[in-house]
Design an enzyme around this catalytic site. Structure first.
Site, mmCIF file in Angstrom:
data_model
loop_
_atom_site.group_PDB
_atom_site.id
_atom_site.type_symbol
_atom_site.label_atom_id
_atom_site.label_comp_id
_atom_site.label_asym_id
_atom_site.label_seq_id
_atom_site.Cartn_x
_atom_site.Cartn_y
_atom_site.Cartn_z
ATOM 1 N N LYS A 162 0.856 -1.194 0.000
ATOM 2 C CA LYS A 162 0.000 0.000 0.000
ATOM 3 C C LYS A 162 0.888 1.238 0.000
ATOM 4 O O LYS A 162 1.817 1.351 0.799
ATOM 5 C CB LYS A 162 -0.904 0.011 1.234
ATOM 6 N N ARG A 196 -9.648 -12.534 1.758
ATOM 7 C CA ARG A 196 -10.418 -13.663 1.224
ATOM 8 C C ARG A 196 -9.602 -14.955 1.282
ATOM 9 O O ARG A 196 -10.163 -16.046 1.351
ATOM 10 C CB ARG A 196 -10.864 -13.351 -0.199
#
Length: 514
Positions: free
Chosen positions: A272, A347
């Site tokens: 990020k 996920r």
């Protein structure tokens, strides 16, 4: 665990007679005043201050405990878009005014709120929960300063009809969820997340099991282990799976949760940048909500439910051993997953948790309802705003489970919105070669990807083996993915906003209300 304890009385006179009562918080629509004595005080105040009845204010009022009257307006409650959250918000604002004025044992009453309207059936509960939400202080602050010093309000008297035990059980769960979600990444690193759970459920009917052996994690939770691979070099950051189990005496159904507990998300090798890493200690909000719901379950001990949860507490670190895009990893279900982006890690950790739960449900008798709960996608926050997104599978849709959760959220002030899964979502995550069965994600931001919060549910369905339990199977299993990326913190401020504890109240309203 300390929070404002609740007493219920039937009238203002009864409330005023309670020892220690030192303020009255009046919440509602101030177009008219139910109590004549309060009406005169408020009308006199409105002569000199036009803000009265339009924003929360402290008034001096004779005959009221402590001579403190906090008038907390909800605004109109009869428009198409009005709902019980206006009561919650008014109580939230009033709590701060009362505490800053020195009140420590307030009385809360509603004014001109029609509790017979289906939208406001839980107005008394909303007032209590809004009050508690406002006064909650973070775990680190309580540990540094002492709970009584920064959370001095210990008792609330509510005039109305409400099951105090039930309301406090919901607040106990929300407090656990806020603690786990909002705490900084070292204080709530994976081993400390597990220890908090052990303490929260000590001497309760919830069994806590922690798996932290990395070889076992590699074998039984290989996708989760891959996400945590780079954190293994730092002992205090090592991943774990936390299993919480509650068994009712006469269960009618079993509810199962997989919770995303990313205690810090650097993005991994897909790092990020541009300041987007700040606030990523809150990427464990889904796991926090799951643990919070189990806390409420432990307080109420429902006979009709079994509740089982698996939480993946993992730090998505960057380092020489970090997993990278293009790797193909075989999950617990046997499905081969090509990694599309290491910043789509949530996920992956839920995939193996959900596969374990699916396997357990398939071997057991009775009705099972499975959930994943996660702060998963910016797309959910962009498309649903401050609402939790529900993405059900076909069996959950046929069972009207998503609609039931939606209805509970509306009633209890923890609202959701439903997003249907479509064939495009399943096409999106199909493997592209004979080497892989599934693609975990694309390599662009979810907020800029069409159906960016729906296709992860399709991935989770496939990678967990739930695609073998659809409506075309002999053993269909209900499954709903809950994305709380938009609802998990106040104001959408992931670095500084207070955690909301979504979806604890919604789940409690659906599964636990008598």
């Amino acid at each position: 665990m300390s929070f404002a304890r609740l007493q219920i009385v039937s009238s203002l006179a009864d409330a005023y007679s309670k020892d220690g009562a030192d303020a009255l918080i009046l919440i509602g629509n101030f177009d008219s005043i139910d109590d004549s004595a309060l009406a005169e005080t408020i009308q006199q105040a409105q002569i000199t201050d036009q803000r009265v009845g339009k924003q929360p204010l402290l008034l001096k009022a004779d005959g009221v405990p402590g001579q403190r009257l906090v008038a907390a307006p909800t605004g109109p409650l009869n428009r198409d878009f009005d709902d019980v959250r206006q009561v919650f918000d008014a109580a939230h604002a009033a709590a701060k005014v009362a505490q800053e004025a020195g009140a420590r044992h307030p009385v809360i009453a509603l004014n001109n709120v029609n509790v017979n309207d289906e939208r406001y059936q839980q107005a008394f509960l909303a007032a209590y929960l809004g009050f508690c939400q406002a006064l909650y202080q973070p775990l680190e602050a309580r540990e540094a300063h002492g709970e009584e010093a920064i959370e001095p309000t210990q008792n609330v008297i509510l005039v109305g009809e409400l099951d105090a035990e039930w309301a406090m059980a919901v607040e106990a769960g929300k407090r656990v969820a806020r603690d786990l979600a909002g705490t900084e990444p070292e204080r709530m690193a994976p081993p400390k997340f597990a220890e908090y759970c052990r303490q929260a459920f000590a001497h309760t009917s919830v069994k806590v099991t922690v798996i932290d052996d990395y070889q076992q994690l590699q074998h039984e939770y290989p996708l989760l282990a891959a996400v945590g691979r780079s954190s293994m070099a730092v002992e205090r950051h090592r991943p774990c799976v936390i299993r919480l189990e509650y068994h009712g005496n006469n269960p009618e159904r079993t509810v199962m949760f997989a919770g995303k507990g990313i205690v810090y998300d650097t993005g991994g090798a897909d790092l990020k940048t541009g300041g987007h890493m700040a606030g990523m200690s809150r990427d464990k909000g889904g796991a926090a909500g799951v643990a919070g719901f189990l806390k409420t379950v432990s307080e109420l001990q429902p006979e009709h439910l079994n509740v089982i949860a698996e939480i993946g507490a993992v730090r998505n670190s960057i380092g020489s051993d970090a997993f990278v895009a293009d790797e193909i990893i075989t999950g617990h279900s046997g499905k081969r997953v090509r990694i599309g982006n290491t910043d789509a890690e949530g996920r992956l950790i839920m995939a193996d948790l959900l596969s374990h739960l699916r396997e357990e449900a398939a071997k057991s008798d009775g009705e099972h309802e499975l959930y994943t709960v996660a702060t998963l996608t910016g797309h959910a926050a962009l498309s649903k705003g401050p609402y939790s997104a529900l993405v059900p599978n076909g069996h959950a849709r046929r069972q009207n489970l998503a609609q039931a959760l939606f209805d509970a959220g509306e009633t209890y002030g923890d609202p959701t919105e439903i997003s249907w899964s479509r064939r495009e979502d399943f096409d999106f995550v199909k493997g592209r070669t004979l080497c892989d069965d599934l693609l975990s994600s694309n390599n662009g931001p979810s907020a800029a990807t069409p159906r960016g919060h729906q296709f992860p549910m399709a991935f989770l369905t496939g990678v967990s083996g739930l695609d073998n339990h659809g409506i075309d199977s002999e053993h269909p299993i209900s499954y709903i993915h809950i994305d709380i990326a938009g609802s998990g913190v106040e104001g959408g401020d992931w670095q500084h906003g207070k955690p909301t504890a979504a979806p604890v109240t919604c789940l409690a309203g659906h599964y636990l209300k008598k």
